[in-house]
Design a protein around this motif. Structure first.
Motif, PDB file in Angstrom:
ATOM      1  N   PRO A 219       0.835  -1.198  -0.114  1.00 40.41           N
ATOM      2  CA  PRO A 219      -0.071   0.186   0.165  1.00 40.41           C
ATOM      3  C   PRO A 219       0.876   1.247  -0.082  1.00 40.41           C
ATOM      4  O   PRO A 219       1.972   1.160   0.565  1.00 40.41           O
ATOM      5  N   THR A 220       0.194   2.247  -0.684  1.00 33.93           N
ATOM      6  CA  THR A 220       1.027   3.559  -0.471  1.00 33.93           C
ATOM      7  C   THR A 220       0.677   4.228   1.006  1.00 33.93           C
ATOM      8  O   THR A 220      -0.105   3.683   1.498  1.00 33.93           O
ATOM      9  N   TRP A 221       1.374   5.642   0.996  1.00 32.44           N
ATOM     10  CA  TRP A 221       0.971   6.265   2.184  1.00 32.44           C
ATOM     11  C   TRP A 221      -0.640   7.214   2.091  1.00 32.44           C
ATOM     12  O   TRP A 221      -1.069   6.988   1.113  1.00 32.44           O
ATOM     13  N   GLU A 222      -0.596   7.745   3.318  1.00 31.55           N
ATOM     14  CA  GLU A 222      -1.961   8.477   3.295  1.00 31.55           C
ATOM     15  C   GLU A 222      -2.171   9.691   2.263  1.00 31.55           C
ATOM     16  O   GLU A 222      -3.262  10.347   2.300  1.00 31.55           O
ATOM     17  N   GLY A 223      -1.049  10.227   1.758  1.00 31.26           N
ATOM     18  CA  GLY A 223      -1.043  11.248   1.079  1.00 31.26           C
ATOM     19  C   GLY A 223      -1.208  12.634   1.891  1.00 31.26           C
ATOM     20  O   GLY A 223      -1.439  12.535   3.116  1.00 31.26           O
ATOM     21  N   ILE A 309      -1.187  -6.745  -4.690  1.00 27.11           N
ATOM     22  CA  ILE A 309      -2.245  -5.969  -4.256  1.00 27.11           C
ATOM     23  C   ILE A 309      -1.545  -4.697  -3.974  1.00 27.11           C
ATOM     24  O   ILE A 309      -0.631  -4.467  -3.010  1.00 27.11           O
ATOM     25  N   CYS A 310      -1.941  -3.640  -4.666  1.00 30.00           N
ATOM     26  CA  CYS A 310      -1.378  -2.245  -4.209  1.00 30.00           C
ATOM     27  C   CYS A 310      -2.463  -1.140  -4.601  1.00 30.00           C
ATOM     28  O   CYS A 310      -3.485  -1.353  -5.014  1.00 30.00           O
ATOM     29  N   ASP A 311      -2.127   0.053  -4.091  1.00 28.79           N
ATOM     30  CA  ASP A 311      -3.075   1.111  -4.449  1.00 28.79           C
ATOM     31  C   ASP A 311      -2.795   1.886  -5.581  1.00 28.79           C
ATOM     32  O   ASP A 311      -1.699   1.618  -6.525  1.00 28.79           O
ATOM     33  N   ILE A 312      -3.383   2.925  -6.084  1.00 23.74           N
ATOM     34  CA  ILE A 312      -3.021   3.816  -7.203  1.00 23.74           C
ATOM     35  C   ILE A 312      -1.693   4.434  -6.679  1.00 23.74           C
ATOM     36  O   ILE A 312      -1.670   5.191  -5.999  1.00 23.74           O
ATOM     37  N   LYS A 324       1.950 -10.207 -14.479  1.00 21.31           N
ATOM     38  CA  LYS A 324       1.174 -10.916 -13.563  1.00 21.31           C
ATOM     39  C   LYS A 324       0.071 -10.357 -12.917  1.00 21.31           C
ATOM     40  O   LYS A 324      -0.219  -9.374 -13.089  1.00 21.31           O
ATOM     41  N   PRO A 325      -0.997 -11.051 -12.340  1.00 26.45           N
ATOM     42  CA  PRO A 325      -1.988 -10.593 -11.767  1.00 26.45           C
ATOM     43  C   PRO A 325      -1.764  -9.434 -10.886  1.00 26.45           C
ATOM     44  O   PRO A 325      -1.003  -9.402 -10.117  1.00 26.45           O
ATOM     45  N   LEU A 326      -2.584  -8.400 -11.045  1.00 27.62           N
ATOM     46  CA  LEU A 326      -2.564  -7.023 -10.265  1.00 27.62           C
ATOM     47  C   LEU A 326      -3.950  -6.874  -9.787  1.00 27.62           C
ATOM     48  O   LEU A 326      -4.870  -6.835 -10.624  1.00 27.62           O
ATOM     49  N   LEU A 327      -4.083  -6.479  -8.667  1.00 30.44           N
ATOM     50  CA  LEU A 327      -5.332  -5.815  -8.043  1.00 30.44           C
ATOM     51  C   LEU A 327      -5.074  -4.668  -7.341  1.00 30.44           C
ATOM     52  O   LEU A 327      -4.010  -4.363  -6.765  1.00 30.44           O
ATOM     53  N   VAL A 328      -5.907  -3.438  -7.484  1.00 30.99           N
ATOM     54  CA  VAL A 328      -5.512  -2.286  -7.151  1.00 30.99           C
ATOM     55  C   VAL A 328      -6.870  -1.705  -6.427  1.00 30.99           C
ATOM     56  O   VAL A 328      -8.120  -2.039  -6.564  1.00 30.99           O
ATOM     57  N   THR A 329      -6.595  -1.190  -5.190  1.00 31.23           N
ATOM     58  CA  THR A 329      -7.562  -0.677  -4.195  1.00 31.23           C
ATOM     59  C   THR A 329      -8.338   0.505  -4.815  1.00 31.23           C
ATOM     60  O   THR A 329      -7.486   1.350  -5.308  1.00 31.23           O
ATOM     61  N   LEU A 330      -9.558   0.541  -4.488  1.00 33.80           N
ATOM     62  CA  LEU A 330     -10.527   1.807  -4.675  1.00 33.80           C
ATOM     63  C   LEU A 330     -10.277   2.385  -3.673  1.00 33.80           C
ATOM     64  O   LEU A 330     -10.810   2.069  -2.469  1.00 33.80           O
ATOM     65  N   PRO A 331      -9.957   3.740  -3.650  1.00 36.18           N
ATOM     66  CA  PRO A 331      -9.810   4.733  -2.574  1.00 36.18           C
ATOM     67  C   PRO A 331     -10.978   4.819  -1.584  1.00 36.18           C
ATOM     68  O   PRO A 331     -12.171   4.924  -2.454  1.00 36.18           O
ATOM     69  N   PRO A 348      -8.458  -4.640 -12.224  1.00 32.05           N
ATOM     70  CA  PRO A 348      -9.627  -4.812 -11.320  1.00 32.05           C
ATOM     71  C   PRO A 348      -9.312  -4.098 -10.219  1.00 32.05           C
ATOM     72  O   PRO A 348      -8.332  -3.897  -9.659  1.00 32.05           O
ATOM     73  N   LEU A 349     -10.325  -3.509  -9.569  1.00 30.10           N
ATOM     74  CA  LEU A 349     -10.460  -2.644  -8.337  1.00 30.10           C
ATOM     75  C   LEU A 349     -10.893  -3.480  -7.332  1.00 30.10           C
ATOM     76  O   LEU A 349     -12.001  -4.200  -7.420  1.00 30.10           O
ATOM     77  N   LEU A 350     -10.376  -3.343  -6.003  1.00 28.12           N
ATOM     78  CA  LEU A 350     -11.028  -3.847  -4.848  1.00 28.12           C
ATOM     79  C   LEU A 350     -11.640  -2.716  -4.002  1.00 28.12           C
ATOM     80  O   LEU A 350     -10.866  -1.858  -3.439  1.00 28.12           O
ATOM     81  N   ASP A 351     -12.853  -2.795  -3.771  1.00 28.45           N
ATOM     82  CA  ASP A 351     -13.528  -2.136  -2.697  1.00 28.45           C
ATOM     83  C   ASP A 351     -13.248  -2.391  -1.122  1.00 28.45           C
ATOM     84  O   ASP A 351     -12.908  -3.534  -1.025  1.00 28.45           O
ATOM     85  N   ALA A 352     -13.366  -1.431  -0.270  1.00 28.32           N
ATOM     86  CA  ALA A 352     -13.065  -1.750   1.075  1.00 28.32           C
ATOM     87  C   ALA A 352     -13.882  -3.015   1.396  1.00 28.32           C
ATOM     88  O   ALA A 352     -13.591  -3.659   2.196  1.00 28.32           O
ATOM     89  N   GLY A 353     -15.081  -2.832   0.997  1.00 23.11           N
ATOM     90  CA  GLY A 353     -15.949  -3.620   1.684  1.00 23.11           C
ATOM     91  C   GLY A 353     -15.937  -5.184   1.135  1.00 23.11           C
ATOM     92  O   GLY A 353     -16.299  -6.141   1.664  1.00 23.11           O
TER      93      GLY A 353
END
Length: 407
Positions: A219-223, A309-312, A324-331, A348-353
């Motif tokens: 994951p990235t930092w909070e910005g 699995i990482c963020d934008i 290779k497979p990549l999953l990006v989190t939706l803020p 593909p985006l991963l929702d927090a829920g």
């Protein structure tokens, strides 16, 4: 304000000043011991004015700069003693300290420096930009769809070395009156830092041997503001990590961003919580191979991983060429600026829920082939990703800048 409080504050200022002077003296002694025996000239320096938490920004250029230094000597010039001391531990380049603009000017003049590189837009950069003898080149510290990648500050540099077409379009759409020719596409030289991967079926972990597929959660930092709130540590992290650790199918490598928690304490607390979960899981099942990756370089964890699995973030972009497979989190924060024409519109985006259901999400992700859209996106972002293609473009762009300036 009571006089006693004023006195305490004055003592604190004096104490901090004395500590800083002692630190600077000690660091200068360390740097002098590590410096070449004779005064050496440097065609280029990386000027870095930031703190230790941001040192990853310059570290990721060690590989490309080492390759450039084979024909054009390069050094790192730090503004802060603490940062210089930290970089000295693992820098493959000479490290120097210049705490003021006069010291920078003297270094550039006496060492014959022709190019100053910058890996961010720290305010101190703009003091150094007053020097007219060297060429000033902005490099950034990773390609991503973050809103910060298109800044009006880029107009201050002679050249901006960017990754590729996607970056050019982003900047030209957002920055008015940009000087023609200032954007130079070089790809991503850091891709050439990656070593060959280990066996994909049997991976030797930190504490044992596992046949599990390796998932890298980076994951990235909070910005620094709501529009930059891409970090998933608080919103996705704990549930995601708990579910992966509970599965017997996956090995988890957790690599948090070095700046996590520097602005919002909750993100630092999430790092601690997740790290504790991983330590407990590793103790309970040593052969699973779960671990927290705290190495300065992320190339090894990239090589080990089967899924990311990482963020934008730049981590997502750097993973793309691996195919290779990549999953990006939706803020989770609706104020975060998400470019649906970039990676968020392709991967593909991963929702927090859905974080607690990550094992099924990973099953679906691994079963689906990498899309043609994703392959096309790699070309738009980086251009040619063949081995050392970006390094050649980087060195060629450097030499072309020297020639155009008559240096």
């Amino acid at each position: 304000m009571p006089r006693i409080e004023q006195f305490r504050r004055a003592l604190k200022v004096l104490s901090d000043h004395a500590s800083n002077l002692l630190l600077e003296r000690r660091v200068r002694q360390q740097l002098a011991s590590a410096a070449p025996a004779t005064a050496q000239g440097y065609d280029a320096v990386i000027y870095f004015a930031d703190d230790v938490a941001s040192a990853y920004q310059v570290r990721q250029w060690f590989g490309p700069m080492s390759r450039l230094a084979r024909t054009h000597p390069v050094a790192v010039l730090c503004h802060r003693p603490s940062t210089a001391a930290a970089l000295l531990k693992d820098a493959p380049l000479p490290v120097y300290l210049a705490t003021g603009i006069t010291q920078v000017e003297d270094f550039v003049r006496t060492r014959g420096t022709r190019v100053v590189f910058y890996v961010n837009n720290n305010q101190a950069n703009f003091t150094v930009l007053r020097l007219t003898s060297p060429i000033h080149i902005h490099l950034s510290h990773g390609e991503s769809d973050k809103i910060s990648m298109a800044s009006n500050q880029l107009k201050a540099y002679d050249h901006c070395f960017i990754a590729g077409e996607a970056s050019r379009r982003r900047i030209e759409a957002a920055v008015r009156h940009l000087r023609p020719g200032s954007l130079v596409e070089i790809g991503r030289p850091q891709l050439d830092d990656f070593v060959e991967g280990t066996d994909g079926d049997v991976l030797k972990g930190r504490t044992g041997t596992t046949r599990r597929a390796t998932v890298l959660y980076a994951p990235t930092w909070e910005g620094d503001r709501p529009a930059m709130a891409y970090g998933s540590l608080v919103s996705h992290g704990p549930a995601l990590v708990e579910a992966i650790l509970a599965s017997s199918e996956y090995r988890l490598v957790f690599r948090p961003h070095p700046r996590s928690g520097t602005r919002l304490a909750a993100h630092g607390q999430a790092v601690d919580r997740i790290a504790a979960m991983i330590r407990a899981a590793a103790k309970a099942q040593p052969d699973a191979g779960h671990y927290v990756d705290a190495r300065p370089d992320f190339a090894e964890s990239f090589t080990e991983a089967d899924v990311c699995i990482c963020d934008i973030s730049a981590m997502a972009m750097d993973w793309l060429p691996r195919g290779k497979p990549l999953l990006v989190t939706l803020p989770a924060d609706a104020r975060a600026a998400v470019d649906r024409n970039g990676i968020a519109g392709v991967v593909p985006l991963l929702d927090a829920g859905d974080s607690g259901n990550i094992v099924q999400v990973l099953h679906d992700l691994e079963a689906a082939p990498v899309s043609q859209e994703q392959l096309d996106l790699v070309h738009r972002i980086f251009g040619d990703t063949a081995p050392y293609a970006s390094t050649r473009r980087f060195i060629s762009a450097f030499e072309r800048a020297l020639a155009e300036a008559g240096l």
